[in-house]
Write an enzyme that holds these catalytic residues in place. Structure first.
Site, PDB file in Angstrom:
ATOM      1  N   TYR A  55      99.167  19.771 -15.508  1.00  0.00           N
ATOM      2  CA  TYR A  55      99.182  18.505 -14.771  1.00  0.00           C
ATOM      3  C   TYR A  55      99.045  18.794 -13.273  1.00  0.00           C
ATOM      4  O   TYR A  55     100.035  19.011 -12.564  1.00  0.00           O
ATOM      5  CB  TYR A  55     100.455  17.698 -15.073  1.00  0.00           C
ATOM      6  CG  TYR A  55     100.711  17.489 -16.569  1.00  0.00           C
ATOM      7  CD1 TYR A  55      99.689  17.628 -17.512  1.00  0.00           C
ATOM      8  CD2 TYR A  55     101.979  17.158 -17.046  1.00  0.00           C
ATOM      9  CE1 TYR A  55      99.915  17.452 -18.866  1.00  0.00           C
ATOM     10  CE2 TYR A  55     102.213  16.978 -18.403  1.00  0.00           C
ATOM     11  CZ  TYR A  55     101.184  17.131 -19.298  1.00  0.00           C
ATOM     12  OH  TYR A  55     101.412  16.958 -20.643  1.00  0.00           O
ATOM     13  N   PRO A 202     103.949   8.382 -26.860  1.00  0.00           N
ATOM     14  CA  PRO A 202     104.904   7.628 -27.686  1.00  0.00           C
ATOM     15  C   PRO A 202     104.721   6.127 -27.625  1.00  0.00           C
ATOM     16  O   PRO A 202     105.058   5.430 -28.581  1.00  0.00           O
ATOM     17  CB  PRO A 202     106.263   8.029 -27.096  1.00  0.00           C
ATOM     18  CG  PRO A 202     105.960   8.407 -25.678  1.00  0.00           C
ATOM     19  CD  PRO A 202     104.604   9.058 -25.734  1.00  0.00           C
TER      20      PRO A 202
END
Ligand SMILES: NC(=O)c1ccc[n+]([C@@H]2O[C@H](COP(=O)([O-])OP(=O)(O)OC[C@H]3O[C@@H](n4cnc5c(N)ncnc54)[C@H](OP(=O)(O)O)[C@@H]3O)[C@@H](O)[C@H]2O)c1
Length: 283
Positions: A55, A202
Site C-alpha cells: 500500500y 468484508p
C-alpha cells in the site's frame, strides 16, 4: 459471541478491525483527513489495523505511524510483505525471495517506528520461490525477535496445510463477504484450527445494498446494508476478524457500530442463503 479474539492464543484484539489500504497518503487535505480517520478508529475502540508494504510502497505504514505513534497499549498494526516492485517505478509482482522479505520487514519496522511486528502476514505465496524459503525467512525473523507471529493471505486449504507444517500460522486473510464466499472452505479450516480469519473486502466495497434481501433485512433491523454485512461476518464464526476499509469518518462510525447489531436466527438464515458474486482483484 465474544467481541474479542485471542490471535495465536496470546494476542487479544477487538474482532471488528480496520483496513487502512484506502487511506490517501499524498500530502494535502486528504492525507490530513486520513490521519483523522485512523485516530478516530482507535478512539472508537479498534485494536486491529491492517496495512501492507504494497500500500504505497510503505507510505501507508508511515501514515499509520504518523497518526498513531506512540501506540496505545493493546493496538495491533499488522502488515504484509511479499509483493515488490520489479525495479524503481516498475510493476508490483509477487516476490517472496528471502532478501526481499527481510528488506520489507526492516522497512516496516522503521516506518511503523517499532522494534517488532507482532503479526506479519505473507501477502501472497510466491510460486517462484520455495515455500520453505519464504516461511523459513519469516521463522528466522521470528527467532530474531523482529516478528511476533506469522499469518498468510489468499491461500487455499491445501496451501494452509503445507504452511502449517513449516511454521505456526496464526492468521489467514482471504477475500470473503456476504456476497462472495469462494473461500468458505478456508474459513472453515481456520475455524477448526482456531486460526484468525481476516476477511478482506468484508463490506463488498459498500455495495451490499444493491442486493434486495440485504436491504430488506437492514430495513427490518433499522441498520444499513453495510452494517448487516459486517454483523453477518461477526456472527459467522468467532475466528472472523473483519477489516473494513474507508477513508470517511462517517462510514467508519457506521461500520464500527455494526458490532452492536444482533441478527435474529431468521434474518441470519435469509442472509446465509445469499451468495452472489463480485469480481475478484488483488490488493
Ligand atoms: N490481503 C489482501 O490481499 C487484501 C486485498 C485487499 C484489501 N485488503 C485489506 O482489507 C481491507 C478491506 O478490503 P477492501 O478495502 O478491499 O474492501 P471493503 O472494506 O469491503 O471496501 C472498502 C470500500 O468500501 C467503501 N465503504 C466502506 N464502508 C462503507 C460504508 N459504510 N458505506 C459505503 N461504502 C463503504 C469504502 O469507500 P469510502 O472510503 O468512500 O468509505 C471503500 O472504497 C483493506 O483496507 C486492506 O487492509 C487485503
Amino acid at each position: 459471541m465474544s467481541s474479542t479474539f485471542r490471535i495465536g492464543g496470546d494476542l487479544d484484539v477487538r474482532r471488528l478491525g480496520f483496513g487502512a489500504m484506502h487511506l490517501p497518503t499524498e500530502p494535502g487535505p486528504a492525507r490530513e483527513n486520513a490521519l483523522a480517520v485512523a485516530r478516530r478508529a482507535v478512539e472508537l475502540g479498534v485494536t486491529l489495523i491492517d496495512t501492507a508494504h504494497l500500500y504505497g510502497g510503505g507510505a501507508n505504514e508511515e501514515l499509520l505511524a504518523e497518526a498513531l505513534h506512540p501506540y496505545p497499549e493493546g493496538l495491533l498494526i499488522t502488515t504484509k510483505v511479499g509483493v515488490a516492485r520489479t525495479g524503481p517505478g516498475g510493476d508490483w509482482k509477487l516476490d517472496g525471495r528471502p532478501e526481499i522479505l527481510r528488506d520489507q520487514v526492516r522497512q516496516a519496522l522503521r516506518r511503523l517506528r517499532t522494534e517488532r511486528i507482532e503479526l506479519l502476514q505473507l501477502h501472497r505465496i510466491d510460486p517462484d520461490t520455495p515455500l520453505a524459503d519464504q516461511l523459513g525467512t519469516l521463522r528466522e525473523l521470528q527467532t530474531e525477535g523482529l516478528v511476533g507471529r506469522i499469518g498468510l493471505s489468499e491461500v487455499t486449504v491445501e496451501e494452509l496445510g503445507r504452511a502449517r507444517e513449516l511454521v505456526d500460522v496464526v492468521s489467514v486473510q482471504n477475500r470473503y463477504n456476504l456476497l462472495d464466499r469462494e473461500h468458505e472452505p478456508v474459513l472453515d479450516a481456520c475455524a477448526a484450527a482456531g486460526i484468525a480469519f481476516l476477511p478482506w473486502r468484508p463490506v463488498a466495497w459498500g455495495k451490499a445494498g444493491a442486493e434486495g434481501e440485504i436491504s430488506a433485512v437492514a430495513a427490518e433491523l433499522g441498520a444499513t446494508p453495510t452494517q448487516v454485512s459486517l454483523a453477518w461476518l461477526l456472527d459467522r464464526a468467532p475466528v472472523v476478524l473483519p477489516i473494513p476499509g474507508t477513508a470517511r469518518t462517517g462510514h467508519l462510525e457506521e461500520n464500527l457500530a455494526a458490532a452492536g447489531l444482533t441478527l435474529t436466527p431468521a434474518h441470519r438464515a435469509r442472509l446465509d442463503r445469499l451468495a452472489g458474486g463480485v469480481e475478484a482483484d488483488s490488493g
